[in-house]
Design an enzyme around this catalytic site. Structure first.
Site, mmCIF file in Angstrom:
data_model
loop_
_atom_site.group_PDB
_atom_site.id
_atom_site.type_symbol
_atom_site.label_atom_id
_atom_site.label_comp_id
_atom_site.label_asym_id
_atom_site.label_seq_id
_atom_site.Cartn_x
_atom_site.Cartn_y
_atom_site.Cartn_z
ATOM 1 C CD GLU A 117 -1.703 -2.537 1.436
ATOM 2 O OE1 GLU A 117 -0.131 -2.315 1.974
ATOM 3 O OE2 GLU A 117 -2.105 -3.400 1.523
ATOM 4 N N PRO A 149 13.910 -12.072 0.147
ATOM 5 C CG PRO A 149 14.863 -13.548 1.742
ATOM 6 C CD PRO A 149 15.290 -12.367 0.599
ATOM 7 C CD GLU A 171 18.808 -1.012 -0.951
ATOM 8 O OE1 GLU A 171 19.699 0.053 -0.693
ATOM 9 O OE2 GLU A 171 19.288 -2.256 -0.713
ATOM 10 C CG ASN A 194 1.484 -4.774 -7.891
ATOM 11 O OD1 ASN A 194 0.941 -5.442 -8.868
ATOM 12 N ND2 ASN A 194 1.678 -3.629 -7.495
#
Length: 820
Positions: A67, A283, A329, A353
């Site tokens: 979000e 991860p 990053e 996403n």
């Protein structure tokens, strides 16, 4: 079930569960000390710098990393659309907080942990931020947050709304509960029609639930590029092929896939035939970083951790792994030519996403579990814009296929980019919705419950006492020979009455009229004495009060000062024969009859906190607006609409002409030399600022618009008379903060002690001259002049004192006249 009963049940369950919530956080504290830092924010205690003096902020709740990434573009556009509105972002997770502070720097005015959904915590945040709009992203449905936001008069908007396949059955079972909650939002913007139908099934109002598209399609790759340390490492590694395993997840349950294991197993197989391969393993959860490193160690795979990269760090021999143990990053690394596996899709986690790599034109591999992004995944799959696999055993083969077939890799990446670009627009629709709700909102300030209980009886007394006083004054009302125009307000102080009275007097004088001003002279030493001053007369502030002193120094019109405005008016009539008397702050002064009532309403706080004094700042209930002949919304912003305030005013007075006005800075003046400076070009780098106003936010807002950030700022009560010691201490604090000047208002200048400039030295002491600007001013002046033309002409009063008529007071035995 009745909504009140549902909320009572919810709150009872909350308090019953509070010991378990406490245990949960204690466990979190023990595992990660970062949970203890800023824990007060979760109880509603925000940093002092977040406190807003006036309503108008936007509060966006974005629960976690995904979000936050979507929020960046939304905030950027909100900053352009609503430049005057402070923007605040709350998040629930550690990773979300870290990322928000990185990505939203310069966009958000503050980032904080969202409060627990207890009323006391939510109300505390609302009192601090004073938002006009609360925006909630995606699946966050918090009953108390929704209800309290609306009770505080905020607009409430749910954006990018979605209900996942996994969550839908649980939500449906609690449909009776969510029906009571989903009635609160003003608008629910869903990602898709399927999600809209799910909200409707839970009881969301159909007319306020709209399919608007996915904000994540509006993601824009950041301009910063690959971080320098990683870029240098990639150059030294000189990898011929790069595979990014993005946001890998642990098993959702026993027997589920561990994606780190699946990726590393596939990498070992690929390493045999791809000697130049570099795997970037990312991860999803920070607590998995060390576990991933241990797995690499056990398998004997050469690797380096991002956190240990430094300039000159030798790259391991390829094939090897870069373990990205950092937050925020990953998105930049999609700029590197690579094949991407989107994690969370082999394990039963619902996927992540895939739009970010798509916008970079990367070929993306997805697993079978993309339920959280089902429509995006289905669209990408049907258009041939991604490569789906059915399980971990197919992962290595899919990666190898893309590594070997550059044409396929390019084709998938190009389709993904074009598909993502074609679906843009949801952010623009969300920004338009926020702006509309912001314009319509009329927030009120709800005091803490103990304060309410203590002050409510006094507020009732104020209401009854005010009604009695108004009836009494109406029975004794007096009318003067001269036309009287009153300029007043509903609330105590802070609506721009003084500059408006000056503006009106100057405009009438310029048109050939002979105005005079009547004012009470609040907090002057001779409070019982009636004084009349020629235009431009000199008199000590202690004899006039600060606001009357501003009228005098303007030289615009004669000024009558006294608590008995009718007596002051008769004295002015005898001495100056004006053709219009302007009654300053006269809306509640019913003793003097007026021919025109102009009521000023402050756009920054239109209804004085929403309550009568002392709970709020209202002198009368808003119903009193029905008496107004003209309504003026003051402190407005150029080009900004105020439909919410206008609708609230029209509810009480549908007929009075409505105007907008604002005060604009004219110049800074040196209190010692009188030298003037342009508002935005002061001859020093740092300054301190102070004021004693009913609404200090207006001064701080003006400084912000001028680009001035005070080194320190100090507030005193309205009409404060400064003592030499106070000014001396303030100057010392300012010097210690590196300031070269003290800035204040014209009103505060009147209340400074004699020799104030010398006390402040070596700091310069400057005050700001403000002037009123009224939109459609000709129409307002025509209304006043029409009154003067149509009013029956009364004989001018003679030079001697007039005997009081029936019901009139004699006034003082003598009148003191001061001349210029």
């Amino acid at each position: 079930m009745d909504a009140k009963l549902i909320y009572s049940l919810y709150r009872a369950l909350q308090w019953a569960a509070s010991p378990f919530i406490l245990v949960y956080f204690l466990i979190r504290f023990a595992r990660d000390r970062r949970y203890l830092r800023r824990f007060g924010e979760r109880l509603g205690f925000l940093p002092a710098r977040f406190r807003q003096a006036t309503a108008g902020a936007v509060w966006l709740h974005a629960v976690s990393v995904g979000e936050i990434l979507s929020a960046a573009e939304l905030l950027r556009r909100l900053r352009e659309r609503l430049p005057w509105a402070p923007l605040f972002v709350s998040t629930a997770t550690l990773a979300g907080r870290d990322l928000a502070e990185q990505r939203l720097a310069g966009l958000a005015d503050g980032v904080f942990y969202s409060p627990l959904d207890f009323c006391f915590a939510v109300r505390r945040v609302l009192r601090t931020l004073r938002p006009a709009v609360v925006v909630v992203a995606e699946t966050e449905i918090w009953p108390n947050l929704y209800r309290e936001a609306k009770r505080a008069g905020c607009g409430l908007l749910l954006i990018n709304g979605r209900i996942s396949d996994r969550a839908e059955p649980r939500y449906r079972r609690l449909g009776w509960f969510f029906r009571a909650v989903l009635r609160w939002p003003d608008l629910i913007l869903t990602q898709s029609e399927a999600n809209r139908q799910r909200y409707l099934a839970l009881g969301a109002p159909p007319g306020r639930t709209i399919e608007s598209g996915n904000l994540k399609y509006d993601f824009r790759p950041g301009p910063a590029g690959i971080p320098e340390a990683i870029g240098q490492f990639l150059e030294r590694a000189a990898a011929g092929e790069i595979w990014i395993a993005a946001s890998t997840m642990p098993p959702a349950a026993a027997g589920d896939v561990d994606e780190d294991d699946a990726v590393l197993d596939a990498f070992r197989e690929l390493a045999r035939t791809h000697p130049g391969l570099l795997l970037i393993l990312v991860p999803r959860k920070p607590e998995r970083f060390d576990l991933a490193a241990a797995k690499l160690e056990r398998r004997g795979i050469p690797y380096v951790r991002r956190s240990l990269l430094a300039s000159g760090t030798p790259a391991p021999d390829l094939p090897a792994v870069l373990l990205l143990d950092s937050i925020g990053e990953l998105g930049a690394l999609f700029a590197a030519e690579s094949v991407v596996f989107m994690g969370g899709s082999l394990a039963r986690r619902g996927g992540h996403n895939l739009l970010e790599p798509a916008f970079h034109g990367r070929a993306v591999i997805t697993g079978p579990h993309m339920e959280n992004f089902a429509e995006i995944a289905a669209e990408f799959s049907s258009e041939g814009a991604c490569l789906p696999v059915s399980g971990p055993e197919e992962l290595g083969g899919a990666v190898e296929r893309l590594l070997l077939d550059g044409e396929l890799r390019a084709r998938l990446g190009d389709r993904a980019r074009r598909l993502a670009e074609a679906r843009r627009g949801a952010t623009g629709r969300a920004v338009a919705a926020v702006a509309e709700l912001h314009a319509r909102a009329v927030p009120s300030r709800r005091p803490p419950l103990p304060v309410f209980l203590a002050l409510w009886p006094l507020t009732r007394l104020w209401k009854r006492g005010g009604a009695w006083a108004r009836r009494r004054e109406m029975r004794r009302q007096e009318r003067l020979h001269t036309a009287v125009v009153s300029a007043g307000g509903l609330s105590m102080g802070g609506s721009g009455k003084t500059p408006f009275v000056l503006w009106l007097a100057a405009q009438l004088a310029a048109s050939g009229a002979r105005p005079a001003i009547l004012t009470r002279g609040y907090r002057r030493a001779a409070s019982g004495e009636l004084s009349v001053f020629e235009a431009g007369a000199r008199a000590p502030v202690r004899e006039t009060g600060d606001e009357a002193q501003i009228f005098l120094r303007s030289g615009v019109a004669p000024v009558g000062v006294g608590a008995k405005r009718a007596s002051a008016g008769r004295a002015v009539e005898r001495l100056f024969h004006p053709d219009v008397l302007i009654l300053d702050d006269g809306f509640q002064h019913r003793r003097l009859a007026r021919d025109l009532d102009i009521v000023l309403v402050d756009a920054l706080d239109p209804f004085g906190g929403g309550a009568l004094f002392p709970l709020g700042r209202l002198r009368e209930q808003p119903e009193a607006l029905a008496r107004a002949d003209l309504l003026v919304i003051t402190r407005t912003e150029p080009g900004r609409a105020y439909p919410g305030i206008e609708a609230a005013l029209r509810a009480h007075n549908p007929a009075a002409p409505l105007f907008r006005a604002r005060v604009e800075p004219q110049y800074w003046a040196d209190a010692a030399s009188g030298r003037r400076f342009e508002p935005g070009s002061l001859p020093f780098a740092r300054a301190a600022a102070f004021c004693g106003l009913a609404n200090p936010a207006s001064f701080w807002r003006t400084l912000a618009l001028l680009g001035i950030e005070p080194a320190i700022r100090r507030e005193w009560p309205d009409h404060h008379r400064y003592r030499p010691g106070e000014l001396r201490r303030l100057a010392g604090e300012a010097r210690a903060a590196g300031a070269q000047a003290l800035l204040t208002t014209e009103k505060d200048l009147m209340n400074l002690p004699d020799g104030a400039a010398e006390i402040a030295a070596p700091l310069q002491l400057l005050w700001l001259k403000m002037a009123m600007q009224v939109e459609d001013a000709d129409r307002l002046l025509e209304a006043v002049q029409r009154l003067l033309r149509n009013r029956p002409t009364a004989p001018a009063p003679g030079p001697g004192p007039r005997k009081a008529g029936p019901g009139e007071s004699e006034g003082p035995a003598s009148v003191r006249l001061e001349t210029a």
